[in-house]
Design an enzyme around this catalytic site. Sequence first.
Site, mmCIF file in Angstrom:
data_model
loop_
_atom_site.group_PDB
_atom_site.id
_atom_site.type_symbol
_atom_site.label_atom_id
_atom_site.label_comp_id
_atom_site.label_asym_id
_atom_site.label_seq_id
_atom_site.Cartn_x
_atom_site.Cartn_y
_atom_site.Cartn_z
ATOM 1 N N TRP A 1 -21.143 12.900 -19.402
ATOM 2 C CA TRP A 1 -21.479 13.113 -17.991
ATOM 3 C C TRP A 1 -22.773 13.911 -17.870
ATOM 4 O O TRP A 1 -23.072 14.745 -18.718
ATOM 5 C CB TRP A 1 -20.362 13.887 -17.273
ATOM 6 C CG TRP A 1 -19.028 13.208 -17.276
ATOM 7 C CD1 TRP A 1 -17.894 13.646 -17.909
ATOM 8 C CD2 TRP A 1 -18.670 11.987 -16.625
ATOM 9 N NE1 TRP A 1 -16.865 12.764 -17.695
ATOM 10 C CE2 TRP A 1 -17.313 11.744 -16.903
ATOM 11 C CE3 TRP A 1 -19.359 11.068 -15.827
ATOM 12 C CZ2 TRP A 1 -16.628 10.628 -16.428
ATOM 13 C CZ3 TRP A 1 -18.680 9.955 -15.348
ATOM 14 C CH2 TRP A 1 -17.333 9.742 -15.649
ATOM 15 N N TRP B 1 -9.290 8.784 -7.951
ATOM 16 C CA TRP B 1 -10.542 9.103 -8.651
ATOM 17 C C TRP B 1 -10.486 8.625 -10.094
ATOM 18 O O TRP B 1 -11.434 8.060 -10.617
ATOM 19 C CB TRP B 1 -10.871 10.598 -8.556
ATOM 20 C CG TRP B 1 -11.634 10.874 -7.297
ATOM 21 C CD1 TRP B 1 -11.115 11.309 -6.105
ATOM 22 C CD2 TRP B 1 -13.040 10.666 -7.072
ATOM 23 N NE1 TRP B 1 -12.113 11.382 -5.160
ATOM 24 C CE2 TRP B 1 -13.299 10.999 -5.726
ATOM 25 C CE3 TRP B 1 -14.094 10.242 -7.871
ATOM 26 C CZ2 TRP B 1 -14.586 10.915 -5.174
ATOM 27 C CZ3 TRP B 1 -15.376 10.152 -7.324
ATOM 28 C CH2 TRP B 1 -15.603 10.488 -5.988
ATOM 29 N N TRP C 1 -16.195 12.657 -12.454
ATOM 30 C CA TRP C 1 -15.334 12.290 -11.318
ATOM 31 C C TRP C 1 -14.666 13.524 -10.695
ATOM 32 O O TRP C 1 -14.394 13.547 -9.494
ATOM 33 C CB TRP C 1 -14.285 11.246 -11.730
ATOM 34 C CG TRP C 1 -13.368 11.671 -12.864
ATOM 35 C CD1 TRP C 1 -13.575 11.472 -14.185
ATOM 36 C CD2 TRP C 1 -12.115 12.363 -12.755
ATOM 37 N NE1 TRP C 1 -12.532 11.998 -14.922
ATOM 38 C CE2 TRP C 1 -11.619 12.546 -14.078
ATOM 39 C CE3 TRP C 1 -11.350 12.850 -11.696
ATOM 40 C CZ2 TRP C 1 -10.405 13.181 -14.342
ATOM 41 C CZ3 TRP C 1 -10.141 13.487 -11.965
ATOM 42 C CH2 TRP C 1 -9.683 13.651 -13.278
ATOM 43 N N GLU D 1 0.845 -1.211 0.000
ATOM 44 C CA GLU D 1 0.000 0.000 0.000
ATOM 45 C C GLU D 1 0.874 1.253 0.000
ATOM 46 O O GLU D 1 0.560 2.239 -0.668
ATOM 47 C CB GLU D 1 -0.939 0.009 1.211
ATOM 48 C CG GLU D 1 -2.021 -1.047 1.167
ATOM 49 C CD GLU D 1 -2.823 -1.041 -0.126
ATOM 50 O OE1 GLU D 1 -3.210 0.039 -0.594
ATOM 51 O OE2 GLU D 1 -3.048 -2.133 -0.679
HETATM 52 P P1 FAD Z 1 -3.556 2.079 5.193
HETATM 53 O O1 FAD Z 1 -4.357 0.970 4.636
HETATM 54 O O2 FAD Z 1 -3.043 1.920 6.566
HETATM 55 O O3 FAD Z 1 -2.349 2.302 4.167
HETATM 56 C C1 FAD Z 1 -1.113 2.920 4.549
HETATM 57 C C2 FAD Z 1 -0.793 4.057 3.616
HETATM 58 O O4 FAD Z 1 -0.638 3.587 2.283
HETATM 59 C C3 FAD Z 1 -1.872 5.123 3.541
HETATM 60 O O5 FAD Z 1 -1.787 6.045 4.607
HETATM 61 C C4 FAD Z 1 -1.608 5.755 2.184
HETATM 62 O O6 FAD Z 1 -0.579 6.722 2.236
HETATM 63 C C5 FAD Z 1 -1.118 4.567 1.366
HETATM 64 N N1 FAD Z 1 -2.255 4.008 0.618
HETATM 65 C C6 FAD Z 1 -3.171 3.114 1.048
HETATM 66 N N2 FAD Z 1 -4.062 2.831 0.063
HETATM 67 C C7 FAD Z 1 -3.699 3.584 -0.993
HETATM 68 C C8 FAD Z 1 -4.213 3.748 -2.311
HETATM 69 N N3 FAD Z 1 -5.279 3.067 -2.742
HETATM 70 N N4 FAD Z 1 -3.597 4.610 -3.144
HETATM 71 C C9 FAD Z 1 -2.503 5.297 -2.749
HETATM 72 N N5 FAD Z 1 -1.965 5.180 -1.504
HETATM 73 C C10 FAD Z 1 -2.548 4.343 -0.649
HETATM 74 N N6 FAD Z 1 -5.400 8.558 0.072
HETATM 75 C C11 FAD Z 1 -4.816 9.677 0.525
HETATM 76 O O7 FAD Z 1 -3.823 9.616 1.261
HETATM 77 N N7 FAD Z 1 -5.309 10.902 0.165
HETATM 78 C C12 FAD Z 1 -6.383 11.048 -0.660
HETATM 79 O O8 FAD Z 1 -6.763 12.173 -0.972
HETATM 80 C C13 FAD Z 1 -7.028 9.869 -1.114
HETATM 81 N N8 FAD Z 1 -8.139 9.947 -1.892
HETATM 82 C C14 FAD Z 1 -8.740 8.790 -2.332
HETATM 83 C C15 FAD Z 1 -9.860 8.887 -3.160
HETATM 84 C C16 FAD Z 1 -10.492 7.738 -3.621
HETATM 85 C C17 FAD Z 1 -11.681 7.845 -4.526
HETATM 86 C C18 FAD Z 1 -10.001 6.472 -3.237
HETATM 87 C C19 FAD Z 1 -10.668 5.219 -3.716
HETATM 88 C C20 FAD Z 1 -8.889 6.363 -2.427
HETATM 89 C C21 FAD Z 1 -8.218 7.519 -1.965
HETATM 90 N N9 FAD Z 1 -7.086 7.441 -1.149
HETATM 91 C C22 FAD Z 1 -6.481 8.603 -0.718
HETATM 92 C C23 FAD Z 1 -6.412 6.147 -0.884
HETATM 93 C C24 FAD Z 1 -6.806 5.433 0.415
HETATM 94 O O9 FAD Z 1 -8.194 5.364 0.527
HETATM 95 C C25 FAD Z 1 -6.224 6.076 1.681
HETATM 96 O O10 FAD Z 1 -4.836 6.300 1.524
HETATM 97 C C26 FAD Z 1 -6.417 5.172 2.897
HETATM 98 O O11 FAD Z 1 -7.772 4.868 3.077
HETATM 99 C C27 FAD Z 1 -5.874 5.876 4.120
HETATM 100 O O12 FAD Z 1 -6.103 5.141 5.286
HETATM 101 P P2 FAD Z 1 -4.898 4.487 6.080
HETATM 102 O O13 FAD Z 1 -3.814 5.466 6.286
HETATM 103 O O14 FAD Z 1 -5.481 3.837 7.285
HETATM 104 O O15 FAD Z 1 -4.407 3.396 5.030
#
Ligand code: FAD
Length: 485
Positions: free
Chosen positions: A312, A388, A365, A281
């Site tokens: 859209w 997105w 989006w 992640e």
């Molecule tokens: P954990 O599961 O603990 O993951 C650890 C770290 O890995 C996160 O803090 C993050 O930095 C990174 N990570 C995890 N999942 C993703 C992913 N899918 N893509 C990129 N990096 C990831 N994340 C953001 O940090 N900022 C945003 O603005 C953002 N917008 C999002 C918008 C959409 C539509 C979607 C589907 C996802 C988005 N995410 C975003 C990705 C993800 O949802 C979050 O990083 C995650 O939920 C953060 O929770 P956590 O720190 O507990 O994640």
Amino acid sequence: MTDSSRAIVWFRHDLRLSDNPALAHAARHHDQVLALYCLDEESAGAWTPGGASRWWLHHSLAALAATLDEKGVPLVLRRGPAERVVPELAEQEAVAAVYWNRRYYAWGVAADKAIKRMLGETGITAESFNGTLLREPWETRTGHGAPYRVYTPFWRAYQAAGTPAEPQRRPARVTGLVRPPASDRLADWGLLPTGPDWAGGLRAAWTPGEDAARRRLHAFLDDRIGTYARDRNRPDIDATSFLSPHLHFGEIGPRQIWHAVLAHEQAHGGRSKGSETFLKELVWREFSHNLLFYFPGIFEAPIDRRFEDFPWRQDADALKAWQRGRTGYPVVDAGMRQLWETGWMHNRVRMVVASFLVKHLLLPWQRGEAWFWDTLVDADHANNASSWQWVAGCGADAAPFFRIFNPMTQGEKFDPDGAYVRKWVPELKELPTKWIHAPWTATPQTLEEAGIRLGETYPHPIVDHAAARARALDAFDRIKRGASG
Ligand code: FAD
């Protein structure tokens, strides 16, 4: 004349003292350090921090100022375009050098280049470092020298490149300027909301700052990394790290996290499914930064150009219902209300609500991206835009547009007892689990017993799932035909 003993450290997305290469370098090479944060709302245009980010920024700056203060270094706050503020301050204070950690979005890169040039013209050294990523985007290229557009080979390349660099220690000694320049007052910047106190939920959920980030990391390693692979898709369980806002503001860096995970693995019998999934992640975050760097228009323009002609809809009422968590689909509404209340939403639910906006409602989006930008505490240039685009099917390595999340089955699978819905949509609290993800399928008697009057206490579904799905597939067919015709 510059004074070789003096340097500016310009803080941006690196609001920490540990593993801060720009600060470490300044502390090693200069006797007096001026710590600067510049609030530049003009250069970012529409992508200036939204409401939730501004709340976080206020508290994060207060935490950084307090930690620097303990070392006798005041944090100097200035407001205005960085291209004016930074060179002016550097000249006024006769510093020999300005140091910063790099950023990767287009207007940041452009401003940094211009500032480097301006400083160079007045004989001031400008040097930048990597404080945000495990590896710089230009360090990971395909065999043909192109940027990666697909995650799995990107992850393989990261593994092949070996262990990322160790984090740097916080400098043992940094000294501030003998006579530091005046600073703005943080309270005067108006980063905190005025009027109704909508930040109460943010305060209850979060503590910004470097110390809190470190505590979050250790709580995750102590309690949850072992079950992360199994539970990370469950919004009803606190199974993830909650590090995203801390990472966005740079209160902790990815190298610190990576090496803490390695140390944890060493102490607990090596790599586990949980730690491997978590590291992957973190590399998704790197992949998003890679995309941001190589596709600088990613905020507004689809990477897959066919989507420029996507039909859209414009529907202000539907957008409002989505924003307020009143679509009539419980898991969507729970997610949108969690976001409004806490500034964060579970990743699985982010995918479901985003898919719902784009595919069920056929709204652009970019509308969803903008709402997330305003309401997320982790609103991030790289992760928000690329996620997105991923959901909308127009990004690099995106989920195909025709894969449309079914909000009922997503709810049943990932919130099997309905606990997440009951927490965030309390008007459905008394509904038995069998109907919690589709209240309109319950009998009138069941609804009555649960105290629910559809259309009054909770909305009817804003669109019919099957009809909305067919409409979305039809719209996609049209751009496909357009592209091939
Ligand atoms: P954990 O599961 O603990 O993951 C650890 C770290 O890995 C996160 O803090 C993050 O930095 C990174 N990570 C995890 N999942 C993703 C992913 N899918 N893509 C990129 N990096 C990831 N994340 C953001 O940090 N900022 C945003 O603005 C953002 N917008 C999002 C918008 C959409 C539509 C979607 C589907 C996802 C988005 N995410 C975003 C990705 C993800 O949802 C979050 O990083 C995650 O939920 C953060 O929770 P956590 O720190 O507990 O994640």
